[in-house]
Design a protein around this motif. Structure first.
Motif, PDB file in Angstrom:
ATOM      1  N   LEU A 162      64.147  48.784  82.242  1.00 35.65           N
ATOM      2  CA  LEU A 162      64.696  48.720  80.548  1.00 35.65           C
ATOM      3  C   LEU A 162      66.055  47.775  80.649  1.00 35.65           C
ATOM      4  CD1 LEU A 162      63.799  50.067  78.059  1.00 35.65           C
ATOM      5  CD2 LEU A 162      65.677  51.675  78.205  1.00 35.65           C
ATOM      6  N   GLN A 163      66.823  47.362  81.119  1.00 39.93           N
ATOM      7  CA  GLN A 163      67.546  46.864  80.895  1.00 39.93           C
ATOM      8  C   GLN A 163      67.224  45.465  81.315  1.00 39.93           C
ATOM      9  OE1 GLN A 163      71.843  47.101  81.041  1.00 39.93           O
ATOM     10  NE2 GLN A 163      71.881  49.253  80.725  1.00 39.93           N
ATOM     11  N   SER A 164      66.856  45.292  82.093  1.00 41.44           N
ATOM     12  CA  SER A 164      66.064  43.996  82.721  1.00 41.44           C
ATOM     13  C   SER A 164      64.997  43.701  81.791  1.00 41.44           C
ATOM     14  CB  SER A 164      65.796  43.999  84.544  1.00 41.44           C
ATOM     15  OG  SER A 164      66.331  44.627  85.111  1.00 41.44           O
ATOM     16  N   LYS A 165      64.020  44.606  81.936  1.00 37.26           N
ATOM     17  CA  LYS A 165      62.903  43.571  80.372  1.00 37.26           C
ATOM     18  C   LYS A 165      63.657  43.570  79.183  1.00 37.26           C
ATOM     19  CE  LYS A 165      60.007  45.153  83.411  1.00 37.26           C
ATOM     20  NZ  LYS A 165      61.137  44.878  84.283  1.00 37.26           N
ATOM     21  N   LEU A 166      64.942  44.219  78.359  1.00 36.71           N
ATOM     22  CA  LEU A 166      65.767  43.453  77.394  1.00 36.71           C
ATOM     23  C   LEU A 166      65.562  42.189  77.498  1.00 36.71           C
ATOM     24  CD1 LEU A 166      67.071  46.610  75.988  1.00 36.71           C
ATOM     25  CD2 LEU A 166      65.563  45.845  75.392  1.00 36.71           C
ATOM     26  N   ALA A 167      66.346  41.996  78.607  1.00 37.09           N
ATOM     27  CA  ALA A 167      66.980  40.563  79.249  1.00 37.09           C
ATOM     28  C   ALA A 167      65.938  39.260  79.614  1.00 37.09           C
ATOM     29  CB  ALA A 167      68.022  40.479  79.945  1.00 37.09           C
ATOM     30  N   LEU A 168      64.215  39.701  80.047  1.00 37.29           N
ATOM     31  CA  LEU A 168      63.468  38.817  80.391  1.00 37.29           C
ATOM     32  C   LEU A 168      63.060  37.397  79.428  1.00 37.29           C
ATOM     33  CD1 LEU A 168      61.338  38.103  82.586  1.00 37.29           C
ATOM     34  CD2 LEU A 168      60.017  39.781  81.526  1.00 37.29           C
ATOM     35  N   PRO A 169      63.500  36.200  79.871  1.00 35.24           N
ATOM     36  CA  PRO A 169      63.091  35.013  79.057  1.00 35.24           C
ATOM     37  C   PRO A 169      61.478  35.592  78.610  1.00 35.24           C
ATOM     38  CG  PRO A 169      64.844  34.261  81.565  1.00 35.24           C
ATOM     39  CD  PRO A 169      63.742  35.813  81.670  1.00 35.24           C
ATOM     40  N   LEU A 170      60.793  34.718  77.116  1.00 33.63           N
ATOM     41  CA  LEU A 170      59.422  34.089  77.361  1.00 33.63           C
ATOM     42  C   LEU A 170      58.997  33.644  78.494  1.00 33.63           C
ATOM     43  CD1 LEU A 170      60.334  34.602  73.486  1.00 33.63           C
ATOM     44  CD2 LEU A 170      59.486  36.643  74.515  1.00 33.63           C
ATOM     45  N   LYS A 171      59.548  32.368  78.967  1.00 30.67           N
ATOM     46  CA  LYS A 171      59.206  31.888  80.156  1.00 30.67           C
ATOM     47  C   LYS A 171      59.747  31.971  81.339  1.00 30.67           C
ATOM     48  CE  LYS A 171      56.982  29.199  76.002  1.00 30.67           C
ATOM     49  NZ  LYS A 171      56.277  29.141  75.802  1.00 30.67           N
ATOM     50  N   LEU A 172      59.051  31.552  81.844  1.00 33.29           N
ATOM     51  CA  LEU A 172      59.568  31.527  83.432  1.00 33.29           C
ATOM     52  C   LEU A 172      58.411  30.052  84.095  1.00 33.29           C
ATOM     53  CD1 LEU A 172      58.685  35.474  84.514  1.00 33.29           C
ATOM     54  CD2 LEU A 172      61.358  34.396  83.928  1.00 33.29           C
ATOM     55  N   TYR A 173      59.655  29.557  84.896  1.00 34.71           N
ATOM     56  CA  TYR A 173      58.888  28.889  85.810  1.00 34.71           C
ATOM     57  C   TYR A 173      58.542  29.179  87.580  1.00 34.71           C
ATOM     58  CZ  TYR A 173      60.369  27.157  81.631  1.00 34.71           C
ATOM     59  OH  TYR A 173      60.583  26.666  79.899  1.00 34.71           O
ATOM     60  N   LYS A 174      57.529  28.291  87.551  1.00 31.25           N
ATOM     61  CA  LYS A 174      57.438  28.770  89.441  1.00 31.25           C
ATOM     62  C   LYS A 174      57.261  26.792  90.133  1.00 31.25           C
ATOM     63  CE  LYS A 174      55.008  31.496  93.078  1.00 31.25           C
ATOM     64  NZ  LYS A 174      56.183  31.706  93.494  1.00 31.25           N
ATOM     65  N   TYR A 175      57.540  26.396  91.111  1.00 31.12           N
ATOM     66  CA  TYR A 175      57.716  25.682  91.851  1.00 31.12           C
ATOM     67  C   TYR A 175      56.921  25.269  92.337  1.00 31.12           C
ATOM     68  CZ  TYR A 175      62.408  23.725  89.395  1.00 31.12           C
ATOM     69  OH  TYR A 175      62.923  23.835  88.080  1.00 31.12           O
ATOM     70  N   PHE A 176      56.043  24.730  92.803  1.00 26.23           N
ATOM     71  CA  PHE A 176      54.990  24.717  94.211  1.00 26.23           C
ATOM     72  C   PHE A 176      54.711  23.077  95.095  1.00 26.23           C
ATOM     73  CE2 PHE A 176      53.615  27.371  90.676  1.00 26.23           C
ATOM     74  CZ  PHE A 176      52.536  28.217  91.115  1.00 26.23           C
ATOM     75  N   PRO A 177      54.967  23.126  96.117  1.00 25.51           N
ATOM     76  CA  PRO A 177      54.572  21.687  96.702  1.00 25.51           C
ATOM     77  C   PRO A 177      53.874  20.922  96.837  1.00 25.51           C
ATOM     78  CG  PRO A 177      54.220  23.644  98.250  1.00 25.51           C
ATOM     79  CD  PRO A 177      55.034  24.501  97.050  1.00 25.51           C
ATOM     80  N   ASN A 178      52.859  21.260  96.396  1.00 25.88           N
ATOM     81  CA  ASN A 178      51.153  21.117  96.494  1.00 25.88           C
ATOM     82  C   ASN A 178      51.273  20.328  97.918  1.00 25.88           C
ATOM     83  OD1 ASN A 178      48.986  19.966  95.043  1.00 25.88           O
ATOM     84  ND2 ASN A 178      49.563  17.831  94.605  1.00 25.88           N
ATOM     85  N   ILE A 179      51.303  21.253  98.740  1.00 28.11           N
ATOM     86  CA  ILE A 179      50.395  20.669  99.714  1.00 28.11           C
ATOM     87  C   ILE A 179      49.769  21.565 100.832  1.00 28.11           C
ATOM     88  CG2 ILE A 179      52.236  19.270 100.118  1.00 28.11           C
ATOM     89  CD1 ILE A 179      53.875  21.964 102.216  1.00 28.11           C
ATOM     90  N   CYS A 180      49.000  21.235 101.985  1.00 25.84           N
ATOM     91  CA  CYS A 180      48.334  21.879 101.932  1.00 25.84           C
ATOM     92  C   CYS A 180      48.186  22.504 103.508  1.00 25.84           C
ATOM     93  CB  CYS A 180      47.127  21.190 102.915  1.00 25.84           C
ATOM     94  SG  CYS A 180      45.980  20.564 102.001  1.00 25.84           S
ATOM     95  N   ASN A 181      48.574  23.484 103.893  1.00 25.22           N
ATOM     96  CA  ASN A 181      48.705  24.351 104.446  1.00 25.22           C
ATOM     97  C   ASN A 181      48.068  24.231 106.974  1.00 25.22           C
ATOM     98  OD1 ASN A 181      46.396  25.608 105.011  1.00 25.22           O
ATOM     99  ND2 ASN A 181      47.287  27.712 104.482  1.00 25.22           N
TER     100      ASN A 181
END
Length: 371
Positions: A43-62
């Motif tokens: 519950l406390q986590s949701k009160l502090a959850l930002p409105l924006k989250l970000y994820k970094y991607f390497p953009n490479i093939c496996n």
């Protein structure tokens, strides 16, 4: 400043690092966080959850020539990984000392066998008492399963007893030493249980900053990849399950030994207390060394099908293109963004400071991009 004062400050800093933690960029007392339990922490986590989250991607093939970064951008999905593949060797690994685990499992087996023991006895002595009882019951009945005589066991405990008997029988095909067979079974159980605890959930990681040089370097192919912005929609029913399973990481210095608690939980039905121990001491706990990431995690129960691991996430509302992204790749990402009506912008170096920032010039208007 006097040398004594410096020593006092160092001592204070060390003490604070062992009693406090960092969550979402703020300092908290570790004990008080633990006392919250699963529901209050969530519950406390949701009160502090930002409105924006970000994820970094390497953009490479496996190795199979599949670019999951591009797939995630096109489909607005995130891939849930097993923590075994992460770069932190401690990731989701709850501290459970084997010698203590062995002791408490032997005590548990003695209790199920109605063997009276003094818990102050050494592990070796407790093991001897259990082995003697095992041998006695086998000589009398030719069946190890008769060792477990305690009533009112749960279905999980009953299955655990049957598995123990099967493993003992299998081990005795390799050795005629019953003590060594019991030790081998407990060690096998420890390894399986440790793996199970670490992989109860699959994980996707997010952060709160699209300009972290360390994140660009480590997770976006040394600035050649891209970073995706997601806008959190707390009240949208479509994302309710995702929203409820987002948690901030707990960064701290210490890893308490959880052998006694986990040995007790092993054959029990899953409860809130068990989930909280897995969260607090494992899936959401990392070293202070990683605090710069300010990570939020999506934790989902391990599914049976691989397709379960690719989850639709909150809407993509912006894409940041890496500072070292080449022309061909930049053009490809821009075309995808345009086809999805997603805003995009390049990331550039700030003048005068060692920081990254959003470029003020659109990529198509930049002389570096024009060909």
């Amino acid at each position: 400043m006097a040398i004594s004062e410096i020593k006092n400050l160092k001592h204070l800093a060390y003490r604070l690092s062992t009693t406090h933690c960092i969550i979402n960029g703020k300092i908290y007392e570790l004990d008080k966080v633990e006392q919250l339990g699963c529901n209050k922490f969530s519950l406390q986590s949701k009160l502090a959850l930002p409105l924006k989250l970000y994820k970094y991607f390497p953009n490479i093939c496996n190795i199979e020539n599949i670019n999951y970064s591009i797939e995630s951008l096109k489909n607005n999905t995130v891939y849930l990984q097993t923590p075994n593949n992460f770069d932190d060797v401690y990731d989701s690994d709850i501290h459970m000392d084997y010698s203590e685990y062995e002791r408490y499992r032997l005590i548990e087996y003695c209790e199920r066998s109605n063997i009276e023991i003094d818990e102050n006895l050494s592990t070796h002595k407790i093991g001897d008492l259990f082995v003697q009882a095992l041998l006695k019951i086998y000589l009398e009945t030719k069946d190890f399963s008769n060792i477990f005589t305690k009533d009112n066991l749960t279905e999980i405990e009953e299955l655990s007893n049957k598995l123990f008997v099967l493993k003992i029988t299998k081990q005795l095909e390799k050795t005629d030493d019953l003590t060594k067979a019991v030790q081998a079974v407990i060690q096998s159980n420890f390894e399986e249980y440790s793996s199970q605890l670490k992989n109860t959930f699959r994980v996707s990681c997010f952060t709160t900053n699209p300009y972290s040089q360390l994140m660009w370097a480590g997770y976006a192919n040394c600035h050649k990849g891209f970073c995706v912005e997601y806008t959190i929609l707390p009240n949208d029913k479509r994302y309710e399950k995702i929203y409820l399973n987002l948690f901030p990481m707990i960064y701290c210095k210490v890893r308490p030994n959880m052998a006694k608690q986990l040995a007790h939980f092993e054959d029990k039905d899953v409860t809130e207390d068990i989930i909280w121990n897995i969260y607090f001491h494992g899936a959401l706990r990392k070293s202070l060394d990683w605090a710069y990431q300010n990570e939020w995690r999506l934790l989902m129960p391990m599914g049976r099908q691989t397709s379960d691991y690719n989850k639709e996430f909150f809407p993509i509302t912006k894409v940041f293109l890496g500072n070292r992204m080449d022309y061909k790749t930049r053009k490809e990402i821009i075309e995808i963004c345009n086809s999805k009506n997603i805003p995009y912008i390049g990331v550039t170096r700030k003048l005068g400071t060692f920081e990254m920032e959003e470029c003020k010039v659109k990529c198509e208007d930049c002389y570096k991009f024009k060909r």
